[in-house]
Scaffold this motif. Sequence first.
Motif, PDB file in Angstrom:
ATOM      1  N   ASP A   1      31.653  35.341  53.064  1.00 57.64           N
ATOM      2  CA  ASP A   1      30.695  35.888  51.925  1.00 57.64           C
ATOM      3  C   ASP A   1      29.661  36.054  52.209  1.00 57.64           C
ATOM      4  O   ASP A   1      27.728  35.498  52.187  1.00 57.64           O
ATOM      5  CB  ASP A   1      30.778  34.575  50.891  1.00 57.64           C
ATOM      6  N   SER A   2      28.936  36.687  53.917  1.00 59.53           N
ATOM      7  CA  SER A   2      27.877  37.732  54.164  1.00 59.53           C
ATOM      8  C   SER A   2      26.944  38.124  52.969  1.00 59.53           C
ATOM      9  O   SER A   2      27.626  38.693  52.739  1.00 59.53           O
ATOM     10  CB  SER A   2      28.164  37.362  55.823  1.00 59.53           C
TER      11      SER A   2
ATOM     12  N   ASP B   1      21.044  36.832  45.439  1.00 58.63           N
ATOM     13  CA  ASP B   1      22.475  36.038  44.652  1.00 58.63           C
ATOM     14  C   ASP B   1      22.887  36.881  43.554  1.00 58.63           C
ATOM     15  O   ASP B   1      23.392  36.756  43.119  1.00 58.63           O
ATOM     16  CB  ASP B   1      22.036  34.276  44.151  1.00 58.63           C
TER      17      ASP B   1
ATOM     18  N   PRO C   1      31.361  38.771  46.412  1.00 63.23           N
ATOM     19  CA  PRO C   1      31.542  37.635  46.669  1.00 63.23           C
ATOM     20  C   PRO C   1      30.226  37.311  48.129  1.00 63.23           C
ATOM     21  O   PRO C   1      29.878  37.928  48.930  1.00 63.23           O
ATOM     22  CB  PRO C   1      32.444  37.195  47.632  1.00 63.23           C
TER      23      PRO C   1
ATOM     24  N   ASP D   1      27.599  33.934  49.292  1.00 63.72           N
ATOM     25  CA  ASP D   1      26.931  32.161  49.461  1.00 63.72           C
ATOM     26  C   ASP D   1      25.587  32.418  49.712  1.00 63.72           C
ATOM     27  O   ASP D   1      25.312  33.108  51.741  1.00 63.72           O
ATOM     28  CB  ASP D   1      28.161  31.578  50.951  1.00 63.72           C
TER      29      ASP D   1
ATOM     30  N   SER E   1      25.262  31.288  53.663  1.00 67.85           N
ATOM     31  CA  SER E   1      25.634  31.991  55.327  1.00 67.85           C
ATOM     32  C   SER E   1      24.210  32.643  55.496  1.00 67.85           C
ATOM     33  O   SER E   1      24.412  33.430  56.770  1.00 67.85           O
ATOM     34  CB  SER E   1      26.495  32.745  54.265  1.00 67.85           C
TER      35      SER E   1
END
Length: 239
Positions: A128-129, A182, A191, A193, A196
């Motif tokens: 999820d980078s 985000d 997705p 994160d 990450s």
Amino acid sequence: MQVLRGRDASPRIDRDHTARLLDDAAEGRPGVRVWAPPGQIAFGRRDAREPGYGRARRAAATAGFAPIRRDVGGRAVAYTGDTLAFALAIPIDDDRGSIDERYATVTRAVRSALEASGAGISSGEPPDSFCPGDHSLRVGGGESEGGKLAGIAQRVRSDAALVAGCVVVSRHDARGIATVLDPVYDALDVPFDPGSVGSVEAADGSSDVGRIARAVERALVEQAPGDSRRIERVGIEPW
């Protein structure tokens, strides 16, 4: 060989400088550019096909980042004003190697430059980078691997290739990238994160953006054909 330094306050004009590198390479003049682009979110072609693309652009603009389209695929990349970008433009002929060879050459060069500052680097990226891809570098070298700190893409024409990417230098920059991406990735339903996002500093390397920029520039210049080097300033350097 030409080396461009500096940035323009306008993302559009700033991008034109890099596009010129590719055009000049097609005429037989290779070039290198390592700089910190003005604040922006660069959306890829895949992003533009998503139902939430308009909402993602509005999220970027609300955060104070100019939403722009780039010419390659992939997912959105954030440049805070401190994030480094790099580009190596070379002519293509039968002796210039394959796409994979160019990726390998530039990845080795960038990794070597970052490791020279003390950073522990591994190949790859966590799940999820941001802008996930096959040619990434992450925090490594210790007991566990960490966040993504660099990604590399390639634009290929029949006469020239541009191998380009980004490097997250400081922890502060990594937090800024995570914060703005985000809501952008949420709008795109991709997705992501926030944890990450890594940095050269988090890999125990230098947090000095100017120092890292010059190190990456030197490493890429060594990969470009030709012995002479002509430096052209196209704007300010924010360090």
